[in-house]
Motif scaffolding. Structure first.
Motif, PDB file in Angstrom:
ATOM      1  N   VAL A 137       0.871  -1.173   0.000  1.00  0.00           N
ATOM      2  CA  VAL A 137       0.000   0.000   0.000  1.00  0.00           C
ATOM      3  C   VAL A 137       0.908   1.222   0.000  1.00  0.00           C
ATOM      4  O   VAL A 137       1.776   1.358   0.874  1.00  0.00           O
ATOM      5  CB  VAL A 137      -0.916   0.021   1.234  1.00  0.00           C
ATOM      6  CG1 VAL A 137      -1.733   1.307   1.284  1.00  0.00           C
ATOM      7  CG2 VAL A 137      -1.829  -1.200   1.234  1.00  0.00           C
ATOM      8  N   SER A 151      -2.261   4.930   6.152  1.00  0.00           N
ATOM      9  CA  SER A 151      -3.112   3.914   6.782  1.00  0.00           C
ATOM     10  C   SER A 151      -4.413   4.495   7.320  1.00  0.00           C
ATOM     11  O   SER A 151      -5.207   3.779   7.920  1.00  0.00           O
ATOM     12  CB  SER A 151      -2.339   3.251   7.931  1.00  0.00           C
ATOM     13  OG  SER A 151      -1.936   4.222   8.897  1.00  0.00           O
ATOM     14  N   GLY A 191      -7.151   5.008  -1.939  1.00  0.00           N
ATOM     15  CA  GLY A 191      -5.988   4.290  -1.448  1.00  0.00           C
ATOM     16  C   GLY A 191      -5.367   3.522  -2.604  1.00  0.00           C
ATOM     17  O   GLY A 191      -6.075   3.005  -3.473  1.00  0.00           O
ATOM     18  N   ILE A 197      -2.641   0.589  -4.097  1.00  0.00           N
ATOM     19  CA  ILE A 197      -1.779  -0.585  -3.950  1.00  0.00           C
ATOM     20  C   ILE A 197      -0.925  -0.665  -5.215  1.00  0.00           C
ATOM     21  O   ILE A 197      -1.451  -0.588  -6.324  1.00  0.00           O
ATOM     22  CB  ILE A 197      -2.589  -1.887  -3.800  1.00  0.00           C
ATOM     23  CG1 ILE A 197      -3.576  -1.781  -2.641  1.00  0.00           C
ATOM     24  CG2 ILE A 197      -1.654  -3.071  -3.593  1.00  0.00           C
ATOM     25  CD1 ILE A 197      -4.529  -2.969  -2.552  1.00  0.00           C
ATOM     26  N   LEU A 232      -7.938  -2.020   1.471  1.00  0.00           N
ATOM     27  CA  LEU A 232      -6.532  -2.098   1.041  1.00  0.00           C
ATOM     28  C   LEU A 232      -5.859  -3.346   1.603  1.00  0.00           C
ATOM     29  O   LEU A 232      -5.084  -4.016   0.912  1.00  0.00           O
ATOM     30  CB  LEU A 232      -5.790  -0.839   1.475  1.00  0.00           C
ATOM     31  CG  LEU A 232      -6.298   0.472   0.858  1.00  0.00           C
ATOM     32  CD1 LEU A 232      -5.576   1.665   1.458  1.00  0.00           C
ATOM     33  CD2 LEU A 232      -6.133   0.454  -0.648  1.00  0.00           C
ATOM     34  N   LEU A 291      -4.397  -6.375  -0.654  1.00  0.00           N
ATOM     35  CA  LEU A 291      -2.994  -6.781  -0.536  1.00  0.00           C
ATOM     36  C   LEU A 291      -2.891  -8.266  -0.229  1.00  0.00           C
ATOM     37  O   LEU A 291      -2.045  -8.981  -0.807  1.00  0.00           O
ATOM     38  CB  LEU A 291      -2.327  -5.947   0.566  1.00  0.00           C
ATOM     39  CG  LEU A 291      -0.801  -5.848   0.555  1.00  0.00           C
ATOM     40  CD1 LEU A 291      -0.307  -5.282  -0.775  1.00  0.00           C
ATOM     41  CD2 LEU A 291      -0.328  -4.966   1.703  1.00  0.00           C
ATOM     42  N   GLY A 311       6.079   1.117   0.445  1.00  0.00           N
ATOM     43  CA  GLY A 311       5.221   1.552  -0.647  1.00  0.00           C
ATOM     44  C   GLY A 311       5.846   2.595  -1.543  1.00  0.00           C
ATOM     45  O   GLY A 311       5.257   2.982  -2.554  1.00  0.00           O
TER      46      GLY A 311
END
Length: 456
Positions: free
Chosen positions: A8, A12, A18, A20, A95, A99, A455
């Motif tokens: 990600v 958070s 969001g 990925i 997310l 993931l 990330g």
């Protein structure tokens, strides 16, 4: 073959979007296993950098989100490898589930800075550009962001690559003449390179000197709030921060120790230190605080002297003002409590050139004038974006290269043999190689990317 990493790349916290991201040989295939376009062909048949709407599913096939997906094939991608990006709704749960689905399909968790590290290792950027990524993320002022963006564009490498190439030409010319004496090679004369070395020294010197400004740019201007007890120093700190960081009471001497926080005034970042009130005291703890206050004033690049506008200047006020004014560093006199009085000190009591600003730390009156005064004292330098060194590693490498180039020029002028000059020019090449990553050690590389967030 490179394994495929996923992470990600956004925060958070809850957000509208969001992201990925994936990178590696199987990035597109793994993405296809969890993402289905709403219409048309699969992602492997899509052109690069085209946003495609579709469905993201978990490892059981259940729908996680309706989102967007895009792919970029290496070497024309951020990392130089095949990459993919899923732009989801910004729920941490979505997310996390997305993931997990990618991990089940064969990806692994990316490490800190691993995407940018791969970009460096694959030649997509040099080491100064890679470090600029995290500097841009951490920038606290517009000036710091512009400088980091300039370095991300390769500004440091553009300034030093020419010097590196010059030094390499000197070295290769010398060795060619020595190794191939029977060949028709132009004679090696140190004087042919004298002016170029002098220009290189000027460029490196200017770049190295910029680090003083760079430390202020990223760390903030060391600033001390000083004054006698109960004039409102801690209230001012809280007002500038926007929250109650320091305890404020009507009891003189409440602040016993220094408190340091970073605060932005306009476009200037300050490393602001609230200090214990300056006075003679028998209290052991308070006396230690006063001593630390005086040290903080000595180390500061800017001193904000606070007085009580509801009271006449005291001998302690005048002594402090005189001490700060004679130190030869920027300072401002802030007359606090304008909400109670509009009185200002008599100009005859103040040193020539004193800048006096009436404020109310309680109501915020006068803080805009304080901000403007600080910006006048510390204007943004008129240099191209990216030309200010903000990284200690960069400054160390440039400093070593500068000393070696200067030693080469001085040795040349003193008439030493070419091989002695070549020794120091090759030291300069090594330093510049470390700067951009041409000759950097693996442990240094690992330490650099340890600064990054996952990330990126």
């Amino acid at each position: 073959m490179s394994d495929t990493i996923a992470a990600v790349s956004t925060g958070s916290q809850l957000a509208g979007i969001g992201i990925i991201r994936l990178s590696g040989d199987d990035a597109i295939a793994i993405t296809e296993s969890v993402f289905t376009p709403s219409r048309g062909v699969a992602m492997s048949g899509r052109p690069d950098r085209l946003l495609v709407y579709g469905t993201l599913r978990d490892r059981t096939g259940a729908v996680i989100d309706r989102c967007l997906c895009t792919v970029s094939r290496g070497p024309n991608s951020y990392t130089g490898e095949d990459t993919a990006e899923l732009q989801c709704h910004g729920s941490p749960t979505v997310l996390r589930e997305g993931l997990d689905a990618l991990f089940a399909a064969g990806a692994r968790q990316a490490g800190q800075g691993e995407f940018t590290k791969r970009a460096f290792l694959n030649g997509r950027m040099d080491l100064t550009q890679a470090e600029a990524v995290i500097d841009l993320i951490e920038a606290e002022t517009a000036e710091a962001a512009r400088n980091a963006a300039g370095q991300l564009g390769g500004s440091i490498g553009k300034r030093t690559d020419g010097i590196y190439d010059l030094l390499r030409d000197i070295s290769s010319h010398f060795h060619a003449v020595i190794d191939y004496p029977d060949e028709d090679i132009e004679p090696f004369l140190l004087s042919d390179y004298a002016s170029a070395l002098a220009e290189a020294e000027i460029t490196l010197s200017r770049l190295y000197r910029s680090f003083d400004r760079g430390r202020i740019l990223t760390g903030g201007i060391p600033t001390t709030i000083a004054g006698r007890p109960n004039v409102g120093k801690s209230t001012l700190l809280n007002a500038l921060l926007g929250y109650e960081r320091a305890i404020v009471t009507e009891v003189p001497g409440t602040t016993r120790d220094t408190i340091t926080e970073r605060v932005r005034l306009g476009g200037v970042l300050l490393r602001l230190t609230d200090t214990a009130g300056l006075r003679e005291t028998r209290d052991t703890v308070e006396r230690i605080g006063v001593e630390r206050s005086r040290r903080a004033m000595d180390e500061a690049a800017l001193v904000l002297v606070v007085t009580d506008g509801a009271d006449m200047l005291t001998p302690e006020d005048r002594e402090l003002i005189g001490t700060v004014a004679s130190a030869g560093k920027p300072w401002l006199l802030l007359v606090n409590k304008s909400d109670l009085t509009d009185a200002l000190p008599c100009s005859a009591e103040l040193p020539d050139g004193a800048q006096v600003i009436s404020i109310s730390a309680k109501t915020g009156a006068g803080l805009a004038e304080l901000e403007a005064a600080v910006e006048r004292l510390f204007p943004s330098p008129e240099v191209p974006a990216g030309d200010i060194l903000t990284n200690a590693r960069h400054a160390d490498a440039v400093g070593r290269a500068l000393r070696s180039v200067r030693a080469a020029r001085e040795a040349m002028e003193s008439g030493v043999t070419p091989d002695a000059v070549l020794t120091v020019t090759e030291e300069a090449m090594e330093a510049l190689g470390e700067l951009t990553g041409r000759t950097v050690r693996e442990d240094i590389t690992n330490r650099i990317f340890a600064r990054f967030c996952v990330g990126k």
